[in-house]
Design a protein around this motif. Structure first.
Motif, PDB file in Angstrom:
ATOM      1  N   ILE A  36       0.867  -1.180   0.000  1.00  0.00           N
ATOM      2  CA  ILE A  36       0.000   0.000   0.000  1.00  0.00           C
ATOM      3  C   ILE A  36       0.903   1.229   0.000  1.00  0.00           C
ATOM      4  O   ILE A  36       1.624   1.482   0.974  1.00  0.00           O
ATOM      5  N   MET A  37       0.869   1.987  -1.072  1.00  0.00           N
ATOM      6  CA  MET A  37       1.734   3.154  -1.213  1.00  0.00           C
ATOM      7  C   MET A  37       1.021   4.406  -0.692  1.00  0.00           C
ATOM      8  O   MET A  37      -0.115   4.683  -1.056  1.00  0.00           O
ATOM      9  N   ILE A  38       1.708   5.142   0.165  1.00  0.00           N
ATOM     10  CA  ILE A  38       1.184   6.398   0.718  1.00  0.00           C
ATOM     11  C   ILE A  38       2.072   7.544   0.210  1.00  0.00           C
ATOM     12  O   ILE A  38       3.280   7.539   0.468  1.00  0.00           O
ATOM     13  N   PRO A  39       1.523   8.537  -0.496  1.00  0.00           N
ATOM     14  CA  PRO A  39       2.361   9.585  -1.088  1.00  0.00           C
ATOM     15  C   PRO A  39       2.667  10.760  -0.168  1.00  0.00           C
ATOM     16  O   PRO A  39       2.940  11.858  -0.648  1.00  0.00           O
ATOM     17  N   TRP A  40       2.601  10.529   1.148  1.00  0.00           N
ATOM     18  CA  TRP A  40       2.898  11.589   2.108  1.00  0.00           C
ATOM     19  C   TRP A  40       3.859  11.061   3.173  1.00  0.00           C
ATOM     20  O   TRP A  40       3.959   9.844   3.381  1.00  0.00           O
ATOM     21  N   PRO A  41       4.549  11.959   3.888  1.00  0.00           N
ATOM     22  CA  PRO A  41       5.446  11.517   4.972  1.00  0.00           C
ATOM     23  C   PRO A  41       4.658  10.785   6.055  1.00  0.00           C
ATOM     24  O   PRO A  41       3.471  11.071   6.293  1.00  0.00           O
ATOM     25  N   ALA A  42       5.309   9.874   6.722  1.00  0.00           N
ATOM     26  CA  ALA A  42       4.635   9.029   7.711  1.00  0.00           C
ATOM     27  C   ALA A  42       4.245   9.794   8.977  1.00  0.00           C
ATOM     28  O   ALA A  42       3.256   9.454   9.632  1.00  0.00           O
ATOM     29  N   THR A  43       5.004  10.824   9.330  1.00  0.00           N
ATOM     30  CA  THR A  43       4.817  11.502  10.609  1.00  0.00           C
ATOM     31  C   THR A  43       3.430  12.120  10.743  1.00  0.00           C
ATOM     32  O   THR A  43       3.059  13.033   9.990  1.00  0.00           O
ATOM     33  N   ASN A  44       2.652  11.609  11.678  1.00  0.00           N
ATOM     34  CA  ASN A  44       1.318  12.138  12.004  1.00  0.00           C
ATOM     35  C   ASN A  44       0.377  12.212  10.804  1.00  0.00           C
ATOM     36  O   ASN A  44      -0.573  13.006  10.804  1.00  0.00           O
ATOM     37  N   ASP A  45       0.614  11.404   9.784  1.00  0.00           N
ATOM     38  CA  ASP A  45      -0.255  11.409   8.606  1.00  0.00           C
ATOM     39  C   ASP A  45      -1.446  10.490   8.840  1.00  0.00           C
ATOM     40  O   ASP A  45      -1.267   9.293   9.088  1.00  0.00           O
ATOM     41  N   PRO A  46      -2.679  11.011   8.778  1.00  0.00           N
ATOM     42  CA  PRO A  46      -3.856  10.174   9.037  1.00  0.00           C
ATOM     43  C   PRO A  46      -3.941   8.951   8.134  1.00  0.00           C
ATOM     44  O   PRO A  46      -4.304   7.862   8.583  1.00  0.00           O
ATOM     45  N   SER A  47      -3.621   9.133   6.831  1.00  0.00           N
ATOM     46  CA  SER A  47      -3.704   8.004   5.910  1.00  0.00           C
ATOM     47  C   SER A  47      -2.746   6.891   6.304  1.00  0.00           C
ATOM     48  O   SER A  47      -3.081   5.701   6.213  1.00  0.00           O
ATOM     49  N   THR A  48      -1.547   7.261   6.741  1.00  0.00           N
ATOM     50  CA  THR A  48      -0.570   6.259   7.157  1.00  0.00           C
ATOM     51  C   THR A  48      -1.055   5.520   8.394  1.00  0.00           C
ATOM     52  O   THR A  48      -0.947   4.286   8.495  1.00  0.00           O
ATOM     53  N   LEU A  49      -1.611   6.259   9.340  1.00  0.00           N
ATOM     54  CA  LEU A  49      -2.095   5.640  10.574  1.00  0.00           C
ATOM     55  C   LEU A  49      -3.234   4.662  10.285  1.00  0.00           C
ATOM     56  O   LEU A  49      -3.263   3.544  10.821  1.00  0.00           O
ATOM     57  N   VAL A  50      -4.161   5.056   9.419  1.00  0.00           N
ATOM     58  CA  VAL A  50      -5.278   4.177   9.092  1.00  0.00           C
ATOM     59  C   VAL A  50      -4.797   2.986   8.260  1.00  0.00           C
ATOM     60  O   VAL A  50      -5.222   1.850   8.480  1.00  0.00           O
ATOM     61  N   ALA A  51      -3.905   3.247   7.305  1.00  0.00           N
ATOM     62  CA  ALA A  51      -3.389   2.160   6.462  1.00  0.00           C
ATOM     63  C   ALA A  51      -2.657   1.113   7.290  1.00  0.00           C
ATOM     64  O   ALA A  51      -2.760  -0.093   7.022  1.00  0.00           O
ATOM     65  N   ASN A  52      -1.912   1.567   8.298  1.00  0.00           N
ATOM     66  CA  ASN A  52      -1.207   0.617   9.166  1.00  0.00           C
ATOM     67  C   ASN A  52      -2.179  -0.245   9.966  1.00  0.00           C
ATOM     68  O   ASN A  52      -1.844  -1.375  10.344  1.00  0.00           O
ATOM     69  N   ALA A  53      -3.370   0.281  10.230  1.00  0.00           N
ATOM     70  CA  ALA A  53      -4.396  -0.519  10.910  1.00  0.00           C
ATOM     71  C   ALA A  53      -5.082  -1.469   9.932  1.00  0.00           C
ATOM     72  O   ALA A  53      -5.452  -2.598  10.292  1.00  0.00           O
ATOM     73  N   ILE A  54      -5.241  -1.025   8.692  1.00  0.00           N
ATOM     74  CA  ILE A  54      -5.907  -1.832   7.670  1.00  0.00           C
ATOM     75  C   ILE A  54      -5.046  -3.010   7.225  1.00  0.00           C
ATOM     76  O   ILE A  54      -5.550  -4.117   6.988  1.00  0.00           O
ATOM     77  N   ALA A  55      -3.732  -2.780   7.096  1.00  0.00           N
ATOM     78  CA  ALA A  55      -2.824  -3.762   6.485  1.00  0.00           C
ATOM     79  C   ALA A  55      -2.927  -5.163   7.094  1.00  0.00           C
ATOM     80  O   ALA A  55      -3.086  -6.149   6.353  1.00  0.00           O
ATOM     81  N   PRO A  56      -2.838  -5.328   8.425  1.00  0.00           N
ATOM     82  CA  PRO A  56      -2.907  -6.687   8.974  1.00  0.00           C
ATOM     83  C   PRO A  56      -4.262  -7.360   8.771  1.00  0.00           C
ATOM     84  O   PRO A  56      -4.339  -8.582   8.649  1.00  0.00           O
ATOM     85  N   VAL A  57      -5.325  -6.564   8.725  1.00  0.00           N
ATOM     86  CA  VAL A  57      -6.660  -7.136   8.504  1.00  0.00           C
ATOM     87  C   VAL A  57      -6.768  -7.645   7.064  1.00  0.00           C
ATOM     88  O   VAL A  57      -7.278  -8.746   6.808  1.00  0.00           O
ATOM     89  N   MET A  58      -6.268  -6.862   6.116  1.00  0.00           N
ATOM     90  CA  MET A  58      -6.252  -7.303   4.718  1.00  0.00           C
ATOM     91  C   MET A  58      -5.359  -8.524   4.547  1.00  0.00           C
ATOM     92  O   MET A  58      -5.684  -9.450   3.792  1.00  0.00           O
ATOM     93  N   ALA A  59      -4.220  -8.538   5.239  1.00  0.00           N
ATOM     94  CA  ALA A  59      -3.284  -9.656   5.129  1.00  0.00           C
ATOM     95  C   ALA A  59      -3.940 -10.961   5.575  1.00  0.00           C
ATOM     96  O   ALA A  59      -3.779 -12.012   4.938  1.00  0.00           O
ATOM     97  N   GLU A  60      -4.670 -10.900   6.666  1.00  0.00           N
ATOM     98  CA  GLU A  60      -5.350 -12.097   7.155  1.00  0.00           C
ATOM     99  C   GLU A  60      -6.413 -12.561   6.166  1.00  0.00           C
ATOM    100  O   GLU A  60      -6.591 -13.767   5.946  1.00  0.00           O
ATOM    101  N   ASP A  61      -7.105 -11.611   5.558  1.00  0.00           N
ATOM    102  CA  ASP A  61      -8.155 -11.934   4.598  1.00  0.00           C
ATOM    103  C   ASP A  61      -7.575 -12.538   3.319  1.00  0.00           C
ATOM    104  O   ASP A  61      -8.070 -13.560   2.814  1.00  0.00           O
TER     105      ASP A  61
END
Length: 319
Positions: A36-61
């Motif tokens: 999952i590519m995020i085009p913004w810096p990781a620091t305090n970026d909402p998309s990065t925070l949400v994507a990091n929560a989504i990733a393990p759920v998608m991986a299990e699926d």
């Protein structure tokens, strides 16, 4: 007999090559990690925070690792261009916002076109608002417009091509006044608090401390619906100062990606977003869920390409 043998051989070759949603030699997709590519810096970026929560759920699926990679630069255009050029095999998707997908494309600032990417769907919106200092002599857009017709109003914003800025410019056009606008690479609410600007376009979570401390107030929400944290603040559209646009974020893959893979990715993504733990992260970071599937996302983008094209032409930003 010879004809039947030729047909059988052809069918075997097609099967060996794999059908839709399969890998080489008929291997089922996916068979390797997904990025999952995020085009913004990781620091305090909402998309990065949400994507990091989504990733393990998608991986299990999906049964393969899913990792989040930040590739900032060029106002998100660099990563979006890389995504558009990547192999359309379903192993790279990006979380991209309306700016690099709509307004930057319209301004000719991108090496790709909107149709070079296929949407998995729109996922959430950033709750931007128009805000002023708490002691400003206006509390809503009607009062702001009346004030602006006889007084200078200094607008601090990210840039003329940014969607929040365009919404603010349209509001001024409707209200019959003109901003004295300044773009800032490091936009900060302190510009308003300290008197360097009168009004600012900014993400609502970043304004919360100033609002709660009584230093700033919100004039209008830049969303189709009111911001959940501030239900008393009407939207720009509710106040009659423009359309119900939002600063949306969507998930995309290269356009040539197999439709069956697009469907599988989209299904896994939205299932992950609906996970209760992911919903908690979404609530904590302050983004507003706005989920639409691939077809609805494409329809919305086509409409906004036309709408923003007209608005940017009116404002002299494009010809």
């Amino acid at each position: 007999m010879m004809k039947r043998l030729v047909l059988a051989a052809s069918a075997a070759l097609i099967f060996a090559a794999g059908g839709p949603g399969t890998g080489p030699a008929g291997a089922a997709w996916p068979e390797k990690p997904i990025q999952i590519m995020i085009p913004w810096p990781a620091t305090n970026d909402p998309s990065t925070l949400v994507a990091n929560a989504i990733a393990p759920v998608m991986a299990e699926d999906l049964g393969v690792p899913v990792k989040v990679v930040n590739k900032p630069g060029g106002g998100a255009v660099l990563a979006t261009a890389e995504l558009a050029r990547s192999r359309p095999d379903g192993y790279t998707l990006g979380l991209i916002s309306i700016g690099p997908m709509i307004t930057q494309v319209l301004r000719g600032k991108t090496p790709y076109q909107n149709r070079d990417l296929a949407p998995l769907g729109l996922v959430w919106a950033s709750p931007f608002t128009l805000a002023a200092r708490a002691d400003a002599p206006y509390d809503d857009l009607e009062e702001l417009a009346a004030y602006g017709q006889d007084n200078d109003l200094r607008l601090a914003h990210w840039g003329l091509g940014a969607v929040p800025t365009l919404i603010a410019m349209k509001a001024a056009e409707v209200g019959g006044f003109a901003w004295k606008e300044t773009a800032y690479s490091e936009l900060n609410p302190l510009l308003v608090v300290q008197g360097d600007a009168d009004v600012i376009t900014f993400s609502t979570p970043g304004l919360a401390d100033y609002v709660e401390s009584g230093q700033m107030k919100l004039l209008a929400a830049m969303l189709p619906e009111r911001v959940p944290a501030y239900p008393e603040v009407p939207t720009v559209a509710e106040q009659g100062f423009g359309e119900a646009y939002s600063i949306w974020f969507g998930a995309f893959v290269p356009q040539a990606t197999d439709p069956e893979i697009v469907e599988k990715l989209s299904t896994a993504l939205f299932a992950a977003i609906a996970d209760p733990e992911v919903q908690k992260v979404i609530a904590n970071v302050g983004v507003v869920p706005q989920t639409t599937g691939p077809e609805a996302a494409r329809q919305r983008m086509d409409r906004e390409l036309e709408d923003f094209g007209k608005l940017m032409t009116e404002l002299g930003l494009i010809e």
